[in-house]
Design an enzyme around this catalytic site. Structure first.
Site, PDB file in Angstrom:
ATOM      1  N   HIS A 124       0.793  -1.238   0.000  1.00  0.00           N
ATOM      2  CA  HIS A 124       0.000   0.000   0.000  1.00  0.00           C
ATOM      3  C   HIS A 124       0.825   1.289   0.000  1.00  0.00           C
ATOM      4  O   HIS A 124       0.276   2.363  -0.170  1.00  0.00           O
ATOM      5  CB  HIS A 124      -0.961   0.020   1.201  1.00  0.00           C
ATOM      6  CG  HIS A 124      -0.313   0.408   2.491  1.00  0.00           C
ATOM      7  ND1 HIS A 124       0.409  -0.469   3.253  1.00  0.00           N
ATOM      8  CD2 HIS A 124      -0.238   1.602   3.135  1.00  0.00           C
ATOM      9  CE1 HIS A 124       0.888   0.155   4.312  1.00  0.00           C
ATOM     10  NE2 HIS A 124       0.517   1.418   4.273  1.00  0.00           N
TER      11      HIS A 124
HETATM   12  C1  UD1 Z   1      -1.819   6.007   5.461  1.00  0.00           C
HETATM   13  C2  UD1 Z   1      -0.541   6.473   6.156  1.00  0.00           C
HETATM   14  C3  UD1 Z   1       0.423   5.316   6.231  1.00  0.00           C
HETATM   15  C4  UD1 Z   1      -0.214   4.094   6.871  1.00  0.00           C
HETATM   16  C5  UD1 Z   1      -1.507   3.768   6.139  1.00  0.00           C
HETATM   17  C6  UD1 Z   1      -2.215   2.602   6.815  1.00  0.00           C
HETATM   18  C7  UD1 Z   1       0.065   8.850   5.797  1.00  0.00           C
HETATM   19  C8  UD1 Z   1       0.982   9.768   5.091  1.00  0.00           C
HETATM   20  N1  UD1 Z   1       0.105   7.545   5.392  1.00  0.00           N
HETATM   21  O1  UD1 Z   1      -1.461   5.618   4.124  1.00  0.00           O
HETATM   22  O2  UD1 Z   1       1.546   5.706   7.017  1.00  0.00           O
HETATM   23  O3  UD1 Z   1       0.676   3.003   6.778  1.00  0.00           O
HETATM   24  O4  UD1 Z   1      -2.353   4.915   6.171  1.00  0.00           O
HETATM   25  O5  UD1 Z   1      -3.231   2.061   6.015  1.00  0.00           O
HETATM   26  O6  UD1 Z   1      -0.654   9.281   6.674  1.00  0.00           O
HETATM   27  N2  UD1 Z   1      -8.511   5.624   0.350  1.00  0.00           N
HETATM   28  C9  UD1 Z   1      -9.781   5.116   0.176  1.00  0.00           C
HETATM   29  N3  UD1 Z   1     -10.546   4.859   1.293  1.00  0.00           N
HETATM   30  C10 UD1 Z   1     -10.102   5.094   2.558  1.00  0.00           C
HETATM   31  C11 UD1 Z   1      -8.823   5.609   2.731  1.00  0.00           C
HETATM   32  C12 UD1 Z   1      -8.031   5.865   1.626  1.00  0.00           C
HETATM   33  O7  UD1 Z   1     -10.211   4.890  -0.945  1.00  0.00           O
HETATM   34  O8  UD1 Z   1     -10.859   4.842   3.519  1.00  0.00           O
HETATM   35  C13 UD1 Z   1      -7.666   5.868  -0.834  1.00  0.00           C
HETATM   36  C14 UD1 Z   1      -7.747   7.291  -1.360  1.00  0.00           C
HETATM   37  O9  UD1 Z   1      -7.616   7.240  -2.745  1.00  0.00           O
HETATM   38  C15 UD1 Z   1      -6.534   7.954  -0.746  1.00  0.00           C
HETATM   39  C16 UD1 Z   1      -5.539   6.814  -0.766  1.00  0.00           C
HETATM   40  O10 UD1 Z   1      -6.308   5.647  -0.482  1.00  0.00           O
HETATM   41  O11 UD1 Z   1      -6.078   9.063  -1.498  1.00  0.00           O
HETATM   42  C17 UD1 Z   1      -4.438   6.961   0.267  1.00  0.00           C
HETATM   43  O12 UD1 Z   1      -4.974   7.170   1.578  1.00  0.00           O
HETATM   44  P1  UD1 Z   1      -4.112   7.946   2.694  1.00  0.00           P
HETATM   45  O13 UD1 Z   1      -4.826   7.929   3.974  1.00  0.00           O
HETATM   46  O14 UD1 Z   1      -3.687   9.281   2.144  1.00  0.00           O
HETATM   47  O15 UD1 Z   1      -2.775   7.113   2.770  1.00  0.00           O
HETATM   48  P2  UD1 Z   1      -2.565   5.557   3.013  1.00  0.00           P
HETATM   49  O16 UD1 Z   1      -1.891   5.010   1.795  1.00  0.00           O
HETATM   50  O17 UD1 Z   1      -3.781   4.868   3.485  1.00  0.00           O
END
Ligand code: UD1
Length: 378
Positions: free
Chosen positions: A218
């Site tokens: 991820h």
């Molecule tokens: C975040 C943390 C990471 C952690 C991970 C755990 C930061 C910088 N990164 O990464 O350290 O290991 O969480 O899972 O804070 N999205 C969805 N649904 C959701 C959440 C996210 O579709 O409920 C998608 C969106 O397109 C979003 C992307 O995932 O832009 C990334 O989500 P984000 O929370 O920014 O970062 P993670 O990769 O989840």
């Protein structure tokens, strides 16, 4: 005593459950802990499921920030958190790990002179291209109580100028560092048995104990770079074909989107690659406990693999959990197809020769942390 706990991303719900449980069982009405959910993770299987399965309190505030660029997301959280903290005036703010929610919580509290408690402090990858590395360093340096889960974490903080035994009143200018074990280990012990007893996931998915690989991907560095993502997916496919064993791949929404955007679905279209939705903590614990090995770029999963006595192939060039590699139970394979396959081959040939001595405490880190928060901030 009033505490605000700021959470927002999947691993933080799990970590917060351990301390929430310790406050309730050990201190009851002496401590009022209010959970604030930033909304960084919002899909049902990325958020709600953890509150339900881990019996975590319903958040007192939900900020509904959602996904956005790093600056926008962190900034929106900061604005909303300041309002909550001004209203609630807590004795302390607890933050976990290294996400944007962690940094926003730490900054909002520190600027209002509210003591920050950082659980999982001192962890470093020494790679500032990772957003998490920036978040952790900044959070540690505005914290008053720092709880580090590993010897390496403690040493990193000493190297950055923290004192092992500060004299006088503890404050943001005179912080205290504790080496206290890992609350994730507490959780793995606490929920590991429950998972085994209550789920029949393996039967439903046609898996055998010790008969499948478990993989998660991820990190943006892997998912958003087509060359890296392709190399990882090709390695997974070749391993499945070579060993004729299934590989379970619960897909983070970001990874699913990118596989589709890059047109890479074919690479993992194989009867033995089981593509699943993101799993809850109990399901993941069960899958970790019974797999052959874990292949991942997640920090949490590297450790959980170790807790359950499973080797881990890390899909990154470096790791914060260096002690697992030093112990010979983890290998760094980056996103390099041949290194990934080689690391898996190595562990397949050496599964019975690995040793997993305890390195992350005694399963009572949350009790210790709760006691110290009360003693120092109460
Ligand atoms: C975040 C943390 C990471 C952690 C991970 C755990 C930061 C910088 N990164 O990464 O350290 O290991 O969480 O899972 O804070 N999205 C969805 N649904 C959701 C959440 C996210 O579709 O409920 C998608 C969106 O397109 C979003 C992307 O995932 O832009 C990334 O989500 P984000 O929370 O920014 O970062 P993670 O990769 O989840």
């Amino acid at each position: 005593m009033k505490l605000i706990t700021i959470i927002g991303a999947r691993p933080q719900f799990i970590k917060a459950a351990a301390l929430n449980r310790a406050f309730k069982t050990l201190y009851g009405s002496m401590v009022r802990e209010i959970l604030v959910h930033t909304g960084q993770h919002y899909d049902n299987n990325m958020s709600e499921v953890f509150f339900r399965d881990l019996k975590l309190d319903t958040p007192g505030y939900h900020l509904n920030v959602g996904s956005a660029g790093h600056g926008q997301q962190t900034g929106q959280m900061l604005t909303a958190l300041e309002e909550v903290l001004l209203k609630e005036k807590p004795n302390g703010v607890i933050v976990y790990g290294d996400t944007n929610s962690t940094l926003a919580g730490a900054l909002a509290a520190a600027k209002l002179h509210i003591p920050v408690v950082h659980v999982e402090a001192g962890i470093r990858s020494f790679n500032k291209a990772m957003p998490e590395e920036v978040n952790r360093i900044l959070t540690d340096h505005v914290s008053t109580l720092l709880f580090t889960p590993s010897d390496a974490g403690f040493q990193n903080l000493m190297n950055e100028g923290f004192k092992a035994t500060p004299e006088g009143k503890i404050s943001a200018d005179n912080p205290k560092v504790y080496r206290c074990g890992d609350i994730m280990y507490d959780n793995s012990l606490y929920y590991g048995h429950a998972a085994e007893a209550s789920l029949n996931l393996l039967d439903r998915w046609g898996l055998y104990k010790g008969g499948y690989f478990l993989c998660t991907v991820h990190r943006d560095h892997n998912t958003d770079n087509p060359e890296r993502l392709r190399a990882i997916l090709k390695a997974l496919r070749s391993v499945v074909e070579k060993y004729r064993k299934p590989l379970v791949l619960p897909l983070h929404p970001r990874t699913r989107k990118q596989i589709s955007a890059f047109g890479m679905e074919e690479l993992i279209d194989h009867k033995d690659i089981l593509i699943k939705e993101p799993q809850g903590f109990l399901e993941m614990s069960l899958l970790e406990k019974n797999c052959l090995m874990v292949i991942t770029d997640s920090g949490g999963l590297q450790k959980e693999a170790y807790f359950f006595g499973k080797p881990v192939v890390t899909l990154r060039p470096e790791t914060e959990w260096v002690e697992i590699v030093q112990q010979g139970c983890g290998r760094l394979a980056d996103a390099d197809e041949s290194k990934i396959v080689e690391a898996i081959d190595y562990f397949m040939a050496n599964l019975n020769k690995l040793n997993f001595p305890p390195m992350y405490g005694d399963g009572k880190a949350a009790e210790f942390i709760a006691g110290e928060i009360l003693a120092k901030l109460g």
